[in-house]
Design a protein around this motif. Structure first.
Motif, PDB file in Angstrom:
ATOM      1  N   ALA A  81       0.863  -1.184   0.000  1.00  0.00           N
ATOM      2  CA  ALA A  81       0.000   0.000   0.000  1.00  0.00           C
ATOM      3  C   ALA A  81       0.898   1.233   0.000  1.00  0.00           C
ATOM      4  O   ALA A  81       1.694   1.426   0.919  1.00  0.00           O
ATOM      5  N   MET A  82       0.767   2.046  -1.048  1.00  0.00           N
ATOM      6  CA  MET A  82       1.610   3.228  -1.194  1.00  0.00           C
ATOM      7  C   MET A  82       0.744   4.482  -1.195  1.00  0.00           C
ATOM      8  O   MET A  82      -0.398   4.465  -1.661  1.00  0.00           O
ATOM      9  N   GLU A  83       1.284   5.561  -0.685  1.00  0.00           N
ATOM     10  CA  GLU A  83       0.613   6.856  -0.750  1.00  0.00           C
ATOM     11  C   GLU A  83       1.651   7.916  -1.080  1.00  0.00           C
ATOM     12  O   GLU A  83       2.654   8.054  -0.371  1.00  0.00           O
ATOM     13  N   ASN A  84       1.430   8.611  -2.188  1.00  0.00           N
ATOM     14  CA  ASN A  84       2.392   9.604  -2.688  1.00  0.00           C
ATOM     15  C   ASN A  84       3.777   8.986  -2.864  1.00  0.00           C
ATOM     16  O   ASN A  84       4.800   9.639  -2.614  1.00  0.00           O
ATOM     17  N   GLY A  85       3.804   7.721  -3.277  1.00  0.00           N
ATOM     18  CA  GLY A  85       5.070   7.048  -3.535  1.00  0.00           C
ATOM     19  C   GLY A  85       5.747   6.470  -2.310  1.00  0.00           C
ATOM     20  O   GLY A  85       6.819   5.871  -2.415  1.00  0.00           O
ATOM     21  N   ASN A  86       5.135   6.642  -1.142  1.00  0.00           N
ATOM     22  CA  ASN A  86       5.717   6.138   0.102  1.00  0.00           C
ATOM     23  C   ASN A  86       4.961   4.906   0.590  1.00  0.00           C
ATOM     24  O   ASN A  86       3.728   4.855   0.521  1.00  0.00           O
ATOM     25  N   LEU A  87       5.690   3.926   1.105  1.00  0.00           N
ATOM     26  CA  LEU A  87       5.078   2.729   1.652  1.00  0.00           C
ATOM     27  C   LEU A  87       4.366   3.073   2.953  1.00  0.00           C
ATOM     28  O   LEU A  87       4.970   3.606   3.878  1.00  0.00           O
ATOM     29  N   VAL A  88       3.071   2.766   3.028  1.00  0.00           N
ATOM     30  CA  VAL A  88       2.307   3.022   4.254  1.00  0.00           C
ATOM     31  C   VAL A  88       1.859   1.731   4.922  1.00  0.00           C
ATOM     32  O   VAL A  88       1.301   1.743   6.021  1.00  0.00           O
ATOM     33  N   GLY A  89       2.095   0.608   4.254  1.00  0.00           N
ATOM     34  CA  GLY A  89       1.711  -0.681   4.809  1.00  0.00           C
ATOM     35  C   GLY A  89       1.543  -1.705   3.708  1.00  0.00           C
ATOM     36  O   GLY A  89       2.039  -1.527   2.594  1.00  0.00           O
ATOM     37  N   ALA A  90       0.829  -2.763   4.013  1.00  0.00           N
ATOM     38  CA  ALA A  90       0.602  -3.809   3.011  1.00  0.00           C
ATOM     39  C   ALA A  90      -0.510  -4.735   3.469  1.00  0.00           C
ATOM     40  O   ALA A  90      -0.806  -4.845   4.667  1.00  0.00           O
ATOM     41  N   ALA A  91      -1.109  -5.386   2.503  1.00  0.00           N
ATOM     42  CA  ALA A  91      -2.009  -6.506   2.775  1.00  0.00           C
ATOM     43  C   ALA A  91      -1.246  -7.758   2.377  1.00  0.00           C
ATOM     44  O   ALA A  91      -0.554  -7.769   1.360  1.00  0.00           O
ATOM     45  N   VAL A  92      -1.353  -8.795   3.190  1.00  0.00           N
ATOM     46  CA  VAL A  92      -0.658 -10.045   2.897  1.00  0.00           C
ATOM     47  C   VAL A  92      -1.672 -11.185   2.932  1.00  0.00           C
ATOM     48  O   VAL A  92      -2.337 -11.394   3.947  1.00  0.00           O
ATOM     49  N   LYS A  93      -1.800 -11.874   1.815  1.00  0.00           N
ATOM     50  CA  LYS A  93      -2.724 -13.011   1.732  1.00  0.00           C
ATOM     51  C   LYS A  93      -1.937 -14.293   1.995  1.00  0.00           C
ATOM     52  O   LYS A  93      -1.007 -14.629   1.272  1.00  0.00           O
ATOM     53  N   GLY A 102      -8.887 -28.166   8.197  1.00  0.00           N
ATOM     54  CA  GLY A 102      -7.998 -28.151   7.037  1.00  0.00           C
ATOM     55  C   GLY A 102      -7.476 -26.756   6.749  1.00  0.00           C
ATOM     56  O   GLY A 102      -7.125 -26.004   7.666  1.00  0.00           O
ATOM     57  N   GLU A 103      -7.446 -26.391   5.489  1.00  0.00           N
ATOM     58  CA  GLU A 103      -6.824 -25.127   5.071  1.00  0.00           C
ATOM     59  C   GLU A 103      -7.654 -23.908   5.451  1.00  0.00           C
ATOM     60  O   GLU A 103      -8.884 -23.901   5.329  1.00  0.00           O
ATOM     61  N   ILE A 104      -6.958 -22.879   5.919  1.00  0.00           N
ATOM     62  CA  ILE A 104      -7.563 -21.582   6.217  1.00  0.00           C
ATOM     63  C   ILE A 104      -6.780 -20.533   5.431  1.00  0.00           C
ATOM     64  O   ILE A 104      -5.547 -20.536   5.447  1.00  0.00           O
ATOM     65  N   ARG A 105      -7.488 -19.641   4.749  1.00  0.00           N
ATOM     66  CA  ARG A 105      -6.848 -18.544   4.016  1.00  0.00           C
ATOM     67  C   ARG A 105      -7.299 -17.213   4.617  1.00  0.00           C
ATOM     68  O   ARG A 105      -8.488 -16.985   4.809  1.00  0.00           O
ATOM     69  N   ILE A 106      -6.323 -16.367   4.911  1.00  0.00           N
ATOM     70  CA  ILE A 106      -6.599 -15.094   5.584  1.00  0.00           C
ATOM     71  C   ILE A 106      -5.779 -13.984   4.935  1.00  0.00           C
ATOM     72  O   ILE A 106      -4.645 -14.205   4.513  1.00  0.00           O
ATOM     73  N   MET A 107      -6.357 -12.786   4.864  1.00  0.00           N
ATOM     74  CA  MET A 107      -5.609 -11.615   4.425  1.00  0.00           C
ATOM     75  C   MET A 107      -5.432 -10.690   5.627  1.00  0.00           C
ATOM     76  O   MET A 107      -6.416 -10.303   6.273  1.00  0.00           O
ATOM     77  N   TYR A 108      -4.183 -10.374   5.938  1.00  0.00           N
ATOM     78  CA  TYR A 108      -3.864  -9.471   7.042  1.00  0.00           C
ATOM     79  C   TYR A 108      -3.362  -8.145   6.498  1.00  0.00           C
ATOM     80  O   TYR A 108      -2.716  -8.093   5.448  1.00  0.00           O
ATOM     81  N   GLY A 109      -3.641  -7.082   7.237  1.00  0.00           N
ATOM     82  CA  GLY A 109      -3.102  -5.776   6.898  1.00  0.00           C
ATOM     83  C   GLY A 109      -2.091  -5.344   7.943  1.00  0.00           C
ATOM     84  O   GLY A 109      -2.254  -5.637   9.138  1.00  0.00           O
ATOM     85  N   PHE A 110      -1.037  -4.677   7.479  1.00  0.00           N
ATOM     86  CA  PHE A 110       0.014  -4.193   8.382  1.00  0.00           C
ATOM     87  C   PHE A 110       0.350  -2.743   8.046  1.00  0.00           C
ATOM     88  O   PHE A 110       0.323  -2.340   6.878  1.00  0.00           O
ATOM     89  N   SER A 111       0.676  -1.972   9.074  1.00  0.00           N
ATOM     90  CA  SER A 111       1.229  -0.644   8.847  1.00  0.00           C
ATOM     91  C   SER A 111       2.718  -0.817   8.564  1.00  0.00           C
ATOM     92  O   SER A 111       3.257  -1.926   8.663  1.00  0.00           O
ATOM     93  N   THR A 112       3.388   0.262   8.242  1.00  0.00           N
ATOM     94  CA  THR A 112       4.805   0.163   7.874  1.00  0.00           C
ATOM     95  C   THR A 112       5.652  -0.458   8.971  1.00  0.00           C
ATOM     96  O   THR A 112       6.590  -1.213   8.696  1.00  0.00           O
ATOM     97  N   ASP A 113       5.321  -0.167  10.240  1.00  0.00           N
ATOM     98  CA  ASP A 113       6.123  -0.709  11.336  1.00  0.00           C
ATOM     99  C   ASP A 113       5.750  -2.144  11.698  1.00  0.00           C
ATOM    100  O   ASP A 113       6.339  -2.746  12.589  1.00  0.00           O
ATOM    101  N   GLY A 114       4.737  -2.697  11.015  1.00  0.00           N
ATOM    102  CA  GLY A 114       4.362  -4.093  11.258  1.00  0.00           C
ATOM    103  C   GLY A 114       3.158  -4.294  12.158  1.00  0.00           C
ATOM    104  O   GLY A 114       2.742  -5.432  12.384  1.00  0.00           O
ATOM    105  N   SER A 115       2.571  -3.208  12.647  1.00  0.00           N
ATOM    106  CA  SER A 115       1.374  -3.347  13.480  1.00  0.00           C
ATOM    107  C   SER A 115       0.212  -3.851  12.621  1.00  0.00           C
ATOM    108  O   SER A 115       0.072  -3.459  11.457  1.00  0.00           O
TER     109      SER A 115
END
Length: 223
Positions: A81-93, A102-115
């Motif tokens: 996730a970028m804003e004005n060219g700067n990394l602000v976080g990410a979603a990770v599937k 059995g299998e579980i699939r989850i998407m997590y979101g993180f801020s730049t510091d990993g919160s």
């Protein structure tokens, strides 16, 4: 029109023609529906990314990055996730194969510091009324259930009933809870690997309760 003799050859020919026509119709219908289905899936995934990350102005799907755990072949997907060219976080599937069902699939979101900024359970086969509660349980502001706003570097993302764990697991669904948190830890490790690979960090962060980033060594690969 003269009726064909009821012979084995004629029956085989008739069945063959019917099969060809039916296959052609199915292929035609599939060609009509494949595009809209894929478009709907893409839209659903974008909405999931938006729901778990800080606000962004890029297209995370177009910048997706793959990270594959050791001893596995299916990659985790990192959507920056970028804003004005700067990394602000990410979603990770990510996923785990260690759920009760059995299998579980989850998407997590993180801020730049990993919160952790959010999560969405994408698919699972856990028990209704028990493990299936994970979609809401780990965002509830009750006791130590919620993982939202917590950082794996300072909060031990393990079930509280396990030694050193800091998160309250779902009542009567410890296996599901462990699987949920395992996926969170691996998604965090994937994000850390992304940051190092793209020059946003020089060294991996150490997760609370572990001596290294993640329980195992992992490898990363670009799309």
């Amino acid at each position: 029109m003269k009726k064909l003799p009821s012979t084995l050859l004629n029956m085989v020919l008739s069945l063959g023609i019917i099969t060809i026509v039916a296959s052609s119709l199915l292929a035609w219908v599939n060609s009509l529906t494949a595009g809209p289905i894929e478009e709907a899936q893409q839209k659903e995934e974008i909405e999931a990314i938006k729901s778990v990350t800080p606000p962004f102005d890029n297209n995370p799907k177009s910048q997706e990055w793959k990270w594959t755990p050791d001893n596995d072949t299916i990659p985790f997907m990192v959507y920056p996730a970028m804003e004005n060219g700067n990394l602000v976080g990410a979603a990770v599937k990510g996923y785990t194969k260690n759920g009760f069902g059995g299998e579980i699939r989850i998407m997590y979101g993180f801020s730049t510091d990993g919160s952790v900024t959010g999560y969405q359970v994408l698919s699972h086969a856990e028990t209704p009324g028990l493990g299936a509660k994970m979609q809401e349980w780990f965002r509830m502001d009750i006791g130590n259930r919620s993982v939202i706003g917590k950082n794996p570097t300072t909060t031990s993302m393990y079930v509280a009933k396990d030694a050193g764990g800091a998160i309250d697991g779902i009542t009567a669904a410890t296996i599901t809870s462990r699987a949920f948190l395992e996926t969170l830890r691996n998604c965090f490790a994937a994000f850390e690997a992304y940051k190092i690979d793209h020059g946003f960090s020089s060294t991996p962060s150490c997760m609370a309760g572990e001596g290294t980033t993640g329980a195992t060594t992992h490898t990363s690969s670009k799309e």
